[in-house]
Design a protein around this motif. Sequence first.
Motif: not given
Length: 235
Positions: A154-161
């Motif tokens: 989730i963090a990896s995906v959310v990091a890309m905003r």
Amino acid sequence: DPIIDIRGLSCTYQDRGTVLRDLDLSIKPGEFVLLTGPSGAGKSTLLRCINGLFQHDGIQGTATGDVRVCGKDPAATRVCDLARLVGTVFQDPDHQLFSSDVESEIAFGLEQLGTDPAKMKGRIDEAAGAVGVGHLLQREVNALSWGERQRVAIASVVAMRPSVLLLDEPTSGIDQSGAGHLVSVLKRLNEETGLTIVVAEHRYEHFSRVCSRLVSVQDGAICYDGPPVSAGLQA
Ligand code: ADP
Ligand code: ADP
């Protein structure tokens, strides 16, 4: 204006027939939508039309109708631009984790987007902190629990905003307390960042307390769309 706008969407798989039937769905910015319904109802297919994977994965089938995310057609959006439009977290985190340690994992997508190296650390910390994996950045991905690996995904995906975040059956691999933790992480993410979230789950009990809206799909059509409580009483 809706952030996700679907009009007259019908989907057919070559060897299966019609899976979605003339479906309309409009989602406003900041909504937290639980997409529920029995296994095989068409939830994953609907997500695959919102993130463009139905077309980009070259699935043998047809999707007709109009799907817009932020006014753009995901199917016609270049794959390199899709990550900014729609972030997707799949059922099995191991299908989307590629790096040895957590920090490199979160950095990977940001590097693909050409993120300024000077901003990298801040963006990683922000995403990791938002989903409660800030203390795991130096750890080996392989050594983490399923729930931790899922939060790293989730963090990896959310990091890309991304403009919207989709999750497909996110609680299926975790126990009751892990599910509770995931639910509160996503709720906080939604509240604090205003990120629009759509969660597809055949069980509704985990998310029905926190979502702002429940959309129930049965046999490829929406059979309920409204507040979560009354749907919970029906089911
Ligand atoms: P859900 O997510 O609600 O379980 P799906 O969208 O995965 O529903 O599946 C809806 C129907 O489409 C099911 O009958 C499933 O077997 C079928 N289906 C899903 N993906 C494919 C595919 N790639 N090819 C053929 N049939 C598929
Ligand atoms: P979910 O219930 O989460 O939608 P499924 O078990 O329906 O998951 O599907 C898992 C994967 O298998 C998906 O990638 C889907 O496209 C594929 N799939 C499902 N049903 C079929 C089918 N009948 N033929 C081919 N692929 C399928």
